[in-house]
Design an enzyme around this catalytic site. Structure first.
Site, PDB file in Angstrom:
ATOM      1  N   CYS A  14     -33.298  60.413  40.525  1.00 55.78           N
ATOM      2  CA  CYS A  14     -31.973  61.030  40.755  1.00 55.78           C
ATOM      3  C   CYS A  14     -31.984  62.484  40.295  1.00 55.78           C
ATOM      4  O   CYS A  14     -31.480  63.383  40.979  1.00 55.78           O
ATOM      5  CB  CYS A  14     -30.889  60.271  39.999  1.00 55.78           C
ATOM      6  N   CYS A  43     -31.677  57.757  35.657  1.00 57.01           N
ATOM      7  CA  CYS A  43     -32.597  57.643  36.794  1.00 57.01           C
ATOM      8  C   CYS A  43     -33.405  58.926  36.989  1.00 57.01           C
ATOM      9  O   CYS A  43     -32.845  59.984  37.311  1.00 57.01           O
ATOM     10  CB  CYS A  43     -31.790  57.306  38.044  1.00 57.01           C
TER      11      CYS A  43
END
Length: 352
Positions: free
Chosen positions: A90, A87
């Site tokens: 993230c 991600c």
């Protein structure tokens, strides 16, 4: 999480001291005073950088159960960064937002912080909270209940407001006063809870197949509680004949429960209500007024201030409940006056 600039990483990796020489970019060179100054400057600069970046969020390497205990003890909430390795947002949160000093100061003060990989140890968590977006941010209370959910990328300023909104929610939920608690009523069903006694043995409500007499006490410092526990010993033979079990619930830590047992010589199970979760389940938890709290803190000192799972001063009403095999309340004695307790005669009569 600490991120060093690639240039700094490269310099640190290429400098290696060997006797009177050092290796720099594949070539050995003799050390001199100028070299020492350069090395010390680099070390100092790196130390400053590490120190500055360590002021971000302190993510603890513990599981959720351990986080709950810390949160209950320190009167904090739990923040979980639920991320995945693939991600992009993230990684940006980890690099740009979680390392921010203001974010670190606020989150370390108010939350127990966890960073959990949603595709490894966080699989069960992601399923429980139906998480489909990453990064996802779970804000939980000390019992693991969801307070707030957010997801996506936030810059430090934006995420500071997210954290502040959760803290405001916590502050806007004041504890009940003695006049506001009513206690669970006859016919109410008590959800399962687990708690440990002073020896570390776990009691689980769902595993009990006997009728239960649940007695709340305020602590070993309370002479009325100690006297009452002594009186309850006379119930032991009758409880056995009626296939019932008496359990005492204390808000005090195991070492203080030891004092209760030593003072009363009781053989009943005394459970530590860590985080007051049992008192809350029975709706007997309240916060004394400031005058009473000041009195307890000044007169009882550590016996009051350090005996419980946090510094809130909360206490349970000294109530007694009888539960049937289905964990429904069949009888109760609820009186806000701690001097008034359920009589042995009433308990026995209502165990029929």
């Amino acid at each position: 999480m600490v991120f060093l600039q690639p240039e700094i990483q490269h310099i640190i990796q290429t400098i290696k001291l060997t006797g009177d020489f050092f290796l720099l970019n594949g070539t050995y060179k003799k050390r001199n005073s100028m070299f020492k100054k350069i090395v010390w400057s680099l070390l100092l600069f790196t130390g400053v950088l590490l120190n500055a970046q360590s002021t971000g969020i302190n993510f603890q390497k513990i599981d959720l159960e351990a986080a709950k205990k810390i949160a209950a003890k320190e009167n904090k909430l739990i923040f979980i960064d639920l991320y995945t390795t693939w991600c992009g947002p993230c990684k940006l949160m980890a690099k740009n937002t979680f390392t921010d000093p203001q974010i670190g100061e606020m989150f370390n003060k108010n939350f127990v912080n966890l960073a959990i990989d949603a595709e490894k140890e966080g699989v069960k968590l992601a399923k429980e909270f139906k998480v489909v977006n990453y990064p996802s941010f779970l804000f939980l209370d000390p019992q693991g209940k969801l307070v707030q959910y957010d997801f996506g990328y936030y810059n430090p300023e934006q995420f500071l407001e997210v954290g502040a909104s959760v803290v405001r929610k916590k502050m806007s939920q004041p504890s009940k006063t003695i006049e506001q608690v009513k206690g669970k009523m006859i016919g109410d069903k008590i959800e399962n809870f687990n708690a440990k006694d002073h020896l570390g043995n776990t009691f689980s409500l769902s595993k009990e197949n006997k009728k239960l007499v649940v007695v709340f006490i305020r602590g070993q410092w309370c002479p009325f509680c100690n006297k009452y526990i002594e009186t309850l010993q006379n119930l032991a033979p009758e409880l056995k004949s009626k296939n019932a079990r008496l359990v005492i619930i204390s808000p005090e830590k195991p070492e203080f429960i030891e004092k209760t047992i030593n003072k009363t010589k009781t053989e009943y199970t005394v459970l530590y209500d860590e985080g007051y979760k049992i008192a809350e389940a029975f709706d007997v938890l309240y916060t004394p007024d400031s005058e009473t709290l000041n009195f307890y803190n000044s007169k009882l000192k550590d016996d009051f201030a350090k005996s419980r799972s946090d510094n809130s001063g909360r206490l349970p009403v000294s109530a007694t409940f009888i539960l049937n095999g289905d964990k429904e309340i069949t009888w109760r004695h609820f009186d806000p006056d701690y001097k008034n307790r359920a009589s042995i005669e009433d308990i026995l009569k209502n165990l029929e």
